[in-house]
Motif scaffolding. Sequence first.
Motif, PDB file in Angstrom:
ATOM      1  N   SER A 264      48.982  74.722  51.827  1.00 40.40           N
ATOM      2  CA  SER A 264      48.584  75.315  50.546  1.00 40.40           C
ATOM      3  C   SER A 264      49.775  75.706  49.683  1.00 40.40           C
ATOM      4  O   SER A 264      49.652  75.836  48.485  1.00 40.40           O
ATOM      5  N   TRP A 265      50.955  75.905  50.284  1.00 41.97           N
ATOM      6  CA  TRP A 265      52.125  76.235  49.477  1.00 41.97           C
ATOM      7  C   TRP A 265      52.590  75.049  48.644  1.00 41.97           C
ATOM      8  O   TRP A 265      53.231  75.227  47.616  1.00 41.97           O
ATOM      9  N   SER A 266      52.260  73.860  49.132  1.00 45.57           N
ATOM     10  CA  SER A 266      52.961  72.689  48.620  1.00 45.57           C
ATOM     11  C   SER A 266      52.553  72.281  47.207  1.00 45.57           C
ATOM     12  O   SER A 266      53.411  72.147  46.339  1.00 45.57           O
ATOM     13  N   PRO A 267      51.247  72.102  46.908  1.00 46.53           N
ATOM     14  CA  PRO A 267      50.922  71.683  45.542  1.00 46.53           C
ATOM     15  C   PRO A 267      51.281  72.749  44.513  1.00 46.53           C
ATOM     16  O   PRO A 267      51.748  72.412  43.420  1.00 46.53           O
ATOM     17  N   VAL A 268      51.100  74.029  44.878  1.00 47.20           N
ATOM     18  CA  VAL A 268      51.477  75.092  43.948  1.00 47.20           C
ATOM     19  C   VAL A 268      52.966  75.007  43.648  1.00 47.20           C
ATOM     20  O   VAL A 268      53.410  75.134  42.505  1.00 47.20           O
ATOM     21  N   GLY A 269      53.719  74.765  44.721  1.00 46.65           N
ATOM     22  CA  GLY A 269      55.164  74.654  44.549  1.00 46.65           C
ATOM     23  C   GLY A 269      55.543  73.451  43.713  1.00 46.65           C
ATOM     24  O   GLY A 269      56.366  73.538  42.815  1.00 46.65           O
ATOM     25  N   HIS A 270      54.902  72.316  43.986  1.00 49.56           N
ATOM     26  CA  HIS A 270      55.196  71.113  43.203  1.00 49.56           C
ATOM     27  C   HIS A 270      54.934  71.356  41.738  1.00 49.56           C
ATOM     28  O   HIS A 270      55.705  70.960  40.878  1.00 49.56           O
ATOM     29  N   ALA A 271      53.797  72.002  41.466  1.00 46.61           N
ATOM     30  CA  ALA A 271      53.393  72.152  40.077  1.00 46.61           C
ATOM     31  C   ALA A 271      54.341  73.079  39.345  1.00 46.61           C
ATOM     32  O   ALA A 271      54.637  72.857  38.172  1.00 46.61           O
ATOM     33  N   ALA A 272      54.835  74.092  40.031  1.00 43.93           N
ATOM     34  CA  ALA A 272      55.704  75.049  39.345  1.00 43.93           C
ATOM     35  C   ALA A 272      57.116  74.516  39.178  1.00 43.93           C
ATOM     36  O   ALA A 272      57.841  74.967  38.304  1.00 43.93           O
ATOM     37  N   ALA A 273      57.508  73.570  40.017  1.00 43.57           N
ATOM     38  CA  ALA A 273      58.916  73.174  40.053  1.00 43.57           C
ATOM     39  C   ALA A 273      59.288  72.303  38.864  1.00 43.57           C
ATOM     40  O   ALA A 273      58.448  71.578  38.329  1.00 43.57           O
ATOM     41  N   PRO A 274      60.551  72.353  38.456  1.00 41.13           N
ATOM     42  CA  PRO A 274      61.017  71.380  37.469  1.00 41.13           C
ATOM     43  C   PRO A 274      61.064  69.983  38.082  1.00 41.13           C
ATOM     44  O   PRO A 274      61.062  69.836  39.307  1.00 41.13           O
ATOM     45  N   ALA A 275      61.117  68.959  37.231  1.00 42.97           N
ATOM     46  CA  ALA A 275      60.892  67.584  37.712  1.00 42.97           C
ATOM     47  C   ALA A 275      61.837  67.187  38.842  1.00 42.97           C
ATOM     48  O   ALA A 275      61.398  66.691  39.882  1.00 42.97           O
ATOM     49  N   ALA A 276      63.131  67.461  38.663  1.00 43.00           N
ATOM     50  CA  ALA A 276      64.083  67.008  39.675  1.00 43.00           C
ATOM     51  C   ALA A 276      63.817  67.701  41.009  1.00 43.00           C
ATOM     52  O   ALA A 276      63.978  67.121  42.082  1.00 43.00           O
ATOM     53  N   THR A 277      63.398  68.962  40.921  1.00 45.16           N
ATOM     54  CA  THR A 277      63.109  69.693  42.154  1.00 45.16           C
ATOM     55  C   THR A 277      61.869  69.144  42.828  1.00 45.16           C
ATOM     56  O   THR A 277      61.841  68.994  44.052  1.00 45.16           O
ATOM     57  N   SER A 278      60.835  68.845  42.024  1.00 44.29           N
ATOM     58  CA  SER A 278      59.636  68.244  42.626  1.00 44.29           C
ATOM     59  C   SER A 278      59.990  66.949  43.325  1.00 44.29           C
ATOM     60  O   SER A 278      59.475  66.646  44.397  1.00 44.29           O
ATOM     61  N   MET A 279      60.870  66.177  42.678  1.00 48.11           N
ATOM     62  CA  MET A 279      61.255  64.899  43.288  1.00 48.11           C
ATOM     63  C   MET A 279      61.874  65.115  44.660  1.00 48.11           C
ATOM     64  O   MET A 279      61.487  64.485  45.645  1.00 48.11           O
ATOM     65  N   LEU A 280      62.845  66.021  44.708  1.00 51.32           N
ATOM     66  CA  LEU A 280      63.499  66.262  45.991  1.00 51.32           C
ATOM     67  C   LEU A 280      62.540  66.910  46.981  1.00 51.32           C
ATOM     68  O   LEU A 280      62.548  66.608  48.168  1.00 51.32           O
ATOM     69  N   HIS A 281      61.716  67.780  46.459  1.00 48.37           N
ATOM     70  CA  HIS A 281      60.781  68.516  47.287  1.00 48.37           C
ATOM     71  C   HIS A 281      59.784  67.572  47.947  1.00 48.37           C
ATOM     72  O   HIS A 281      59.655  67.515  49.159  1.00 48.37           O
ATOM     73  N   ALA A 282      59.110  66.776  47.101  1.00 40.70           N
ATOM     74  CA  ALA A 282      58.119  65.859  47.654  1.00 40.70           C
ATOM     75  C   ALA A 282      58.790  64.665  48.298  1.00 40.70           C
ATOM     76  O   ALA A 282      58.310  64.111  49.278  1.00 40.70           O
ATOM     77  N   GLY A 283      59.922  64.279  47.739  1.00 38.94           N
ATOM     78  CA  GLY A 283      60.558  63.064  48.224  1.00 38.94           C
ATOM     79  C   GLY A 283      61.192  63.239  49.581  1.00 38.94           C
ATOM     80  O   GLY A 283      60.970  62.427  50.476  1.00 38.94           O
ATOM     81  N   VAL A 284      61.993  64.294  49.744  1.00 40.23           N
ATOM     82  CA  VAL A 284      62.681  64.418  51.027  1.00 40.23           C
ATOM     83  C   VAL A 284      62.422  65.719  51.760  1.00 40.23           C
ATOM     84  O   VAL A 284      62.403  65.743  52.980  1.00 40.23           O
ATOM     85  N   LEU A 285      62.201  66.798  51.013  1.00 45.73           N
ATOM     86  CA  LEU A 285      62.040  68.071  51.708  1.00 45.73           C
ATOM     87  C   LEU A 285      60.849  68.035  52.658  1.00 45.73           C
ATOM     88  O   LEU A 285      60.897  68.547  53.769  1.00 45.73           O
ATOM     89  N   MET A 286      59.752  67.401  52.210  1.00 45.15           N
ATOM     90  CA  MET A 286      58.577  67.329  53.069  1.00 45.15           C
ATOM     91  C   MET A 286      58.866  66.515  54.326  1.00 45.15           C
ATOM     92  O   MET A 286      58.295  66.779  55.373  1.00 45.15           O
ATOM     93  N   LYS A 287      59.757  65.555  54.205  1.00 43.56           N
ATOM     94  CA  LYS A 287      60.065  64.720  55.374  1.00 43.56           C
ATOM     95  C   LYS A 287      60.862  65.471  56.416  1.00 43.56           C
ATOM     96  O   LYS A 287      60.983  64.993  57.556  1.00 43.56           O
TER      97      LYS A 287
END
Lengths: 558, 498
Positions: A264-287
């Motif tokens: 549940s933290w993840s989509p809220v975090g994605h939505a709040a983050a700036p684009a580059a952060t979302s990219m890193l967050h979803a792209g590699v942080l989740m991995k």
Amino acid sequence: MGEYALLYILFAPFFGALALIFVSNRQALLVRGIAAGSAFISLMASLYLFYTYDPVRGGFQFIQRFEWSRQLGISLYLGVDGIGTPLVLASSILLFAGIFVSWHIKDRAKEFYIWILILAAATIGVFMSLDLFFLYFFYEMSVIPMYLLLGMWGSHTKKYLEMTDPEGVKQRDSVGFIFNFGSNSKEYAAMKLVLFLSAFAVAAFMGILLIYKYSGLNTFDILVLREHANLMNIPVLGTTLDKIIWVLIFFGFASIAPLWPLHSWSPVGHAAAPAATSMLHAGVLMKLGHFSIIRVAFEILPETTQELMPMAAVLCMFSIVYGGFVAYYAKDTKYVIGYSSSSHMGYVFLGMAALDYISLSGAVIYMFAHAMATGMLFSMAGWVYDQTHTRDIPSLGGLSNKMPFISACFVVGCMASIGMPGTINFIAEVMIIVGSWNKYPLQVIVAVLGIVLTMAYLFKMMRSLFYGPMDQKYSHSHDAVAFVDRLPLLIMISVSVGFGLFPMHLYNVVRSGVDPLISKITRVVPVAELQAPEAPATSLHEQLAARGAQLPEVPVSQ
Amino acid sequence: MNFELNMTIADLLFLLPEIFLTLWLCLVLIVDFAFPRLPKEQLGYLSVVGLVVTLGCLAWFDLTHISGALFGNMFVLDRMSIFFKMFIVGASILVILASIEYVNRFAFFRGEYYFLIVMSALGMMFMASANDLLSLFVTLEFSTFGFYVLVAYLREDLASNEAGLKFFILGVFAAGLLAYGISLVYGETGKLVFSDMASAPATPGLIIGFLLIFAALGFKIGAVPFHSWIPDTYHGAPTPVTAFLSIAPKGAAIAILLRLFFVALFTFKPMWVLLLAAVSVLSMTYANIVAIAQTNIKRLLAYSGIAQIGNVLIGMAAGTKMGNDAILFYLLTYLFANIGAFAVVIAMSQAIGSEEINDYSGLNRRSPFLAFSMLLFLLSLAGVPPLAGFIGKIYIFVAAIKEGLYTLITVGLVNIVISMYYYLIVVKKMYIAEPIDPSPIRISGPMKAVVYVGLAGTLLIGIYPQPFIDWVVSATMMFSHLPAPATTALPPIPPLGG
């Protein structure tokens, strides 16, 4: 020089961040130059790493070891295997692309680049740690920059509570709603992300400490522990110790992955983050989650993994279906992509749960592929948001006239995300599905339906963003014209398509990491070791052709 | 009991730092009276010079392994006491540097302020060497005496007066408990020196006596349930005094606790492990939960300090040499992070005259340096890598897991998450909230020096802890006889590949 590749990859962003501290915020070009330069060094070194990693030899390569603390048994022990190598590459690609995606950031640009470099470096550090302590060290270190990135440069998700379906029924993330209490600010998202991830990280750390204690080896060295730690059959609290450790480590790291009940933290975090952060967050942080589970639970507790991994196979179905449905109904571009990410991470869990050569290789390749696809989508969602200042899907439309380049790239991004042949995602998806069919046919059916669902919500979003009538208030929005704006998208698209067309090196690298692991878990001697050593393969292709007799054909598009 | 004072002049070498500091203290006082027109900050620098020389002398002792005992074992100079003396002197230097600007607030007795700080430091240095119950009592009261005055130094400020009164009444009460405890222990064993009591039988009187002594020391370190004076006193006291109070007495009291538990009471280990575990769990949990509700940064740091002591007690409950190493290491990390955080608080209170967390809004825009420093100090207190506090916490947990203290470690880990919440609230104010008054904040030179020292310590210990670990390991050589957990020899590194 080559053997220090890992140090360059890891420390270039750190030293870039350090150098940025001494630069004034007014020298905007110098600030960006340092950030881009250090990311570029990291990217070049990881390309070198990727292409010189020897899949025939396999195992951990580019080893660097520095003793850090004798008394605690910790050393800075770096090395990559076939699983870490592509993920390191994905991280540095996304870091480099992310620097350019955030090229126009005005507010406190210097600090932004400092934190994003630290975030990426910490992420990269996890992928190359061969020491449990440093794995946790870098893991935990990657969480705090997220707080500042979300809080300082993020945006509130104002529309979240109004997200209703046509009948006026509230459609919210149930778990998110329980913890949400009507709050939808970026501060809330940032705090939730940090506390959630830290809470589960300390659970994983408890598991690490238990491994340290019961191995009795006084070391955090993963390679020593996987050979010598004997954690089996120690009765504790009505069960055995290895199960407790495994559960702590699995769920501790699965929270960042994010596995279904912990997402549940993840989509809220994605939505709040700036684009580059979302990219890193979803792209590699989740991995980091999947990777750490593979590196710790799979390596050190193979027997328990085989026993308990079916749990993941059950939960991943919920991940896929739940994430997909929420993404379908979400009205916020970043929510759609965020939930699609958490849905797609279910595929990785499925690939991992099947414990099969093909499916686990598929899972690792999928992590790489998804990093590119979701990176594209988030950077474009960020572009659209920067231009229109809204992420509300229904109010947008017809943007393809204004931004032809972005809309064309968006089509490619959706295709990649769906797993269209020609992109690396296709290969990964097929490998996961083929590899896990024998063991989990039900999950495979769900996964295939999930692909259909992905197609539905991505096309729906694409249609309502870029086609149809356009609101006149968005008439001032413009396309990505400048080279720096197009560069990140072009990089990610070319990586995604390039590996989709020529996947063999990636596949070989990943297989070289997956094979020993799976054979250890399933206690089946892999084909590679059955081959007589007196018949050395003349080339990699012949060797792989020899293997091909026992292994399913690799689906390669075109 | 026999006091054979057949010591030579050469034995006084062991007392050299204390003798020197006493003389220097008199010098500071004389200069203050003899040159009334001298700017008072000169006195501050004068005290710092004396303390730096003392620190150098202690470092020389440490490097040349000078050690010994005086006055029939009442006063010992071993590696551990040298460590704690350096800890206390180092903290005093930083506190004096941080207060040079602040002292101008005091209407009277600006010169005596430095005198009192150094005097308390002197008392605590003796405390670090105290090796029997009498010297424990005398040195503890000696060191607290200076603090009674210092806490109430802001004469016009009601909060400061309240803080002083509260501290004094509870402090005297604790002293009473201590004296009562000592009399009970002496009555039961007939011994005063710690090492002589090692084989005493566990009579009820002895146990009650030790519990009373523990309560008095618990008051000093501020562990729950002896913590009630801490928030108000920290809140009301002049901020540099709060900084001093939050670090140095804790170090000195921990030194005594280590001697008490590991020398005098080691045979009762199963009993005091439970006691320490209970106090530790209470301290961490209570302080971290209450800290969430604080709106004043000094109160927040007060509760955070209580929680940190809970962490220290985990290491003590491990009851091994490694646990003690971890305690010393943790105190070192705490010194830098806490003094740094308080230095930022002092700088802010000089600049904006407020210590409310709300007034830290937008600090990042007003002074990026202060905000960044505060961020690192708070994260170090929370235990986030790559900062010193993280290594400190890990060291304690590793020492504790070797003894199988699973419950304590679980509570400690959960508390890391809770504490992260309230530290991040401050971070949120500093970084995310917009400033009400966007004027930039100026920092004085000495204050900047303190913050730099704090940053250097926090980062250096976090990134390269090995020299510091070696130091604390050699400082606790006196505990090397403690049973060590069995570990199998490390197997050779397996061949890579495959």
